[in-house]
Design a protein around this motif. Sequence first.
Motif, PDB file in Angstrom:
ATOM      1  N   ILE A   6      26.236  40.709  34.925  1.00 54.21           N
ATOM      2  CA  ILE A   6      27.141  41.169  33.859  1.00 54.21           C
ATOM      3  C   ILE A   6      27.855  42.441  34.304  1.00 54.21           C
ATOM      4  CG2 ILE A   6      27.222  42.173  31.537  1.00 54.21           C
ATOM      5  CD1 ILE A   6      25.069  40.068  30.736  1.00 54.21           C
ATOM      6  N   TRP A   7      27.101  43.403  34.850  1.00 51.14           N
ATOM      7  CA  TRP A   7      27.721  44.637  35.339  1.00 51.14           C
ATOM      8  C   TRP A   7      28.701  44.338  36.470  1.00 51.14           C
ATOM      9  CZ3 TRP A   7      27.942  49.705  33.939  1.00 51.14           C
ATOM     10  CH2 TRP A   7      27.157  50.070  32.842  1.00 51.14           C
ATOM     11  N   HIS A   8      28.324  43.435  37.358  1.00 58.16           N
ATOM     12  CA  HIS A   8      29.190  43.082  38.482  1.00 58.16           C
ATOM     13  C   HIS A   8      30.523  42.518  37.970  1.00 58.16           C
ATOM     14  CE1 HIS A   8      29.695  41.786  42.770  1.00 58.16           C
ATOM     15  NE2 HIS A   8      30.573  40.970  42.187  1.00 58.16           N
ATOM     16  N   GLU A   9      30.450  41.555  37.083  1.00 54.89           N
ATOM     17  CA  GLU A   9      31.675  40.936  36.563  1.00 54.89           C
ATOM     18  C   GLU A   9      32.450  41.883  35.661  1.00 54.89           C
ATOM     19  OE1 GLU A   9      32.783  38.369  38.044  1.00 54.89           O
ATOM     20  OE2 GLU A   9      30.871  38.020  39.085  1.00 54.89           O
ATOM     21  N   LEU A  10      31.765  42.801  34.991  1.00 53.57           N
ATOM     22  CA  LEU A  10      32.440  43.828  34.187  1.00 53.57           C
ATOM     23  C   LEU A  10      33.341  44.682  35.080  1.00 53.57           C
ATOM     24  CD1 LEU A  10      32.833  45.274  31.464  1.00 53.57           C
ATOM     25  CD2 LEU A  10      30.843  46.686  32.045  1.00 53.57           C
ATOM     26  N   GLY A  11      32.874  44.975  36.285  1.00 56.99           N
ATOM     27  CA  GLY A  11      33.713  45.715  37.237  1.00 56.99           C
ATOM     28  C   GLY A  11      34.994  44.969  37.538  1.00 56.99           C
ATOM     29  N   HIS A  12      34.874  43.674  37.818  1.00 56.05           N
ATOM     30  CA  HIS A  12      36.069  42.869  38.080  1.00 56.05           C
ATOM     31  C   HIS A  12      36.961  42.789  36.843  1.00 56.05           C
ATOM     32  CE1 HIS A  12      34.647  41.675  41.970  1.00 56.05           C
ATOM     33  NE2 HIS A  12      33.624  40.973  41.502  1.00 56.05           N
ATOM     34  N   LEU A  13      36.349  42.605  35.679  1.00 59.48           N
ATOM     35  CA  LEU A  13      37.110  42.465  34.434  1.00 59.48           C
ATOM     36  C   LEU A  13      37.901  43.738  34.113  1.00 59.48           C
ATOM     37  CD1 LEU A  13      37.822  40.725  31.972  1.00 59.48           C
ATOM     38  CD2 LEU A  13      35.772  41.647  30.852  1.00 59.48           C
ATOM     39  N   CYS A  14      37.306  44.897  34.308  1.00 56.44           N
ATOM     40  CA  CYS A  14      38.008  46.166  34.023  1.00 56.44           C
ATOM     41  C   CYS A  14      39.287  46.277  34.845  1.00 56.44           C
ATOM     42  CB  CYS A  14      37.096  47.357  34.301  1.00 56.44           C
ATOM     43  SG  CYS A  14      35.799  47.581  33.080  1.00 56.44           S
ATOM     44  N   VAL A  15      39.189  45.976  36.141  1.00 53.64           N
ATOM     45  CA  VAL A  15      40.382  46.054  36.987  1.00 53.64           C
ATOM     46  C   VAL A  15      41.391  44.984  36.585  1.00 53.64           C
ATOM     47  CG1 VAL A  15      41.235  45.875  39.354  1.00 53.64           C
ATOM     48  CG2 VAL A  15      39.127  47.113  38.891  1.00 53.64           C
ATOM     49  N   SER A  16      40.921  43.798  36.235  1.00 54.30           N
ATOM     50  CA  SER A  16      41.836  42.724  35.808  1.00 54.30           C
ATOM     51  C   SER A  16      42.579  43.105  34.534  1.00 54.30           C
ATOM     52  CB  SER A  16      41.063  41.420  35.587  1.00 54.30           C
ATOM     53  OG  SER A  16      40.552  40.930  36.797  1.00 54.30           O
ATOM     54  N   ILE A  17      41.901  43.761  33.609  1.00 58.44           N
ATOM     55  CA  ILE A  17      42.551  44.199  32.367  1.00 58.44           C
ATOM     56  C   ILE A  17      43.599  45.271  32.657  1.00 58.44           C
ATOM     57  CG2 ILE A  17      42.172  45.447  30.200  1.00 58.44           C
ATOM     58  CD1 ILE A  17      39.499  43.853  29.985  1.00 58.44           C
ATOM     59  N   ILE A  18      43.277  46.218  33.532  1.00 57.15           N
ATOM     60  CA  ILE A  18      44.260  47.239  33.915  1.00 57.15           C
ATOM     61  C   ILE A  18      45.459  46.580  34.580  1.00 57.15           C
ATOM     62  CG2 ILE A  18      44.691  49.210  35.441  1.00 57.15           C
ATOM     63  CD1 ILE A  18      41.705  49.983  34.929  1.00 57.15           C
ATOM     64  N   GLU A  19      45.195  45.627  35.471  1.00 62.94           N
ATOM     65  CA  GLU A  19      46.286  44.913  36.136  1.00 62.94           C
ATOM     66  C   GLU A  19      47.167  44.183  35.124  1.00 62.94           C
ATOM     67  OE1 GLU A  19      47.053  41.671  39.706  1.00 62.94           O
ATOM     68  OE2 GLU A  19      45.073  41.759  38.791  1.00 62.94           O
ATOM     69  N   MET A  20      46.536  43.533  34.140  1.00 66.05           N
ATOM     70  CA  MET A  20      47.294  42.834  33.092  1.00 66.05           C
ATOM     71  C   MET A  20      48.204  43.798  32.348  1.00 66.05           C
ATOM     72  SD  MET A  20      44.857  40.147  30.986  1.00 66.05           S
ATOM     73  CE  MET A  20      44.507  41.444  29.843  1.00 66.05           C
ATOM     74  N   ASN A  21      47.635  44.925  31.946  1.00 63.70           N
ATOM     75  CA  ASN A  21      48.392  45.891  31.141  1.00 63.70           C
ATOM     76  C   ASN A  21      49.486  46.592  31.933  1.00 63.70           C
ATOM     77  OD1 ASN A  21      46.947  45.339  28.817  1.00 63.70           O
ATOM     78  ND2 ASN A  21      45.420  46.902  29.238  1.00 63.70           N
ATOM     79  N   GLU A  22      49.232  46.902  33.193  1.00 63.82           N
ATOM     80  CA  GLU A  22      50.187  47.650  33.998  1.00 63.82           C
ATOM     81  C   GLU A  22      51.223  46.768  34.683  1.00 63.82           C
ATOM     82  OE1 GLU A  22      50.439  51.021  34.284  1.00 63.82           O
ATOM     83  OE2 GLU A  22      48.895  51.069  32.722  1.00 63.82           O
ATOM     84  N   TYR A  23      50.818  45.575  35.031  1.00 62.61           N
ATOM     85  CA  TYR A  23      51.632  44.738  35.896  1.00 62.61           C
ATOM     86  C   TYR A  23      52.216  43.544  35.160  1.00 62.61           C
ATOM     87  CZ  TYR A  23      52.659  42.592  40.461  1.00 62.61           C
ATOM     88  OH  TYR A  23      53.256  42.033  41.545  1.00 62.61           O
ATOM     89  N   GLY A  24      51.422  42.926  34.298  1.00 62.41           N
ATOM     90  CA  GLY A  24      51.922  41.883  33.410  1.00 62.41           C
ATOM     91  C   GLY A  24      52.129  40.495  33.982  1.00 62.41           C
ATOM     92  N   LYS A  25      51.980  40.308  35.283  1.00 61.87           N
ATOM     93  CA  LYS A  25      52.196  38.975  35.864  1.00 61.87           C
ATOM     94  C   LYS A  25      50.988  38.059  35.715  1.00 61.87           C
ATOM     95  CE  LYS A  25      55.542  39.356  39.601  1.00 61.87           C
ATOM     96  NZ  LYS A  25      55.708  39.233  41.062  1.00 61.87           N
TER      97      LYS A  25
END
Length: 142
Positions: A11-30
């Motif tokens: 869960i912690w491992h995937e949370l790390g990936h999810l946090c960056v993916s959410i930032i990417e979604m919000n900042e980049y939008g693609k």
Amino acid sequence: MDISIDLLRVIWHELGHLCVSIIEMNEYGKYQVEDVWFEYNPYVVSEEKWSGAVKSVPSVKIENFIEDEEKISFSLIDLISGCTFQTFFYNRILNRNVDLYNCFGIRRNCAGPSDFLFFNEIGKEYRKKFVNSENLTIFDIF
């Protein structure tokens, strides 16, 4: 490994990936997060029976996203973030002394070898396109 600790690890491992993916979604939008999943496999030989993933869409072949500098940057950060969060979990929450490379590497019993291998594959594609040398590592470039 205790099954509940193993589940919390993933869960912690995937949370790390999810946090960056959410930032990417919000900042980049693609790209968008389509799914987060966890799976228990009792037949795996290692102590880590739980696995998981964060799936973003649209999927992009590695050869194609080398053209996209923002995607390269987010991907490199994303790939190491899972093991970073997992190491935080072990060291700060469980009070263990675990090295990042126990996860992010290809040593026996590493929990995140696919992240490490994909990280290096990005470097290989980058070198083919921009540096014309496959002997350099990703660390020589960035």
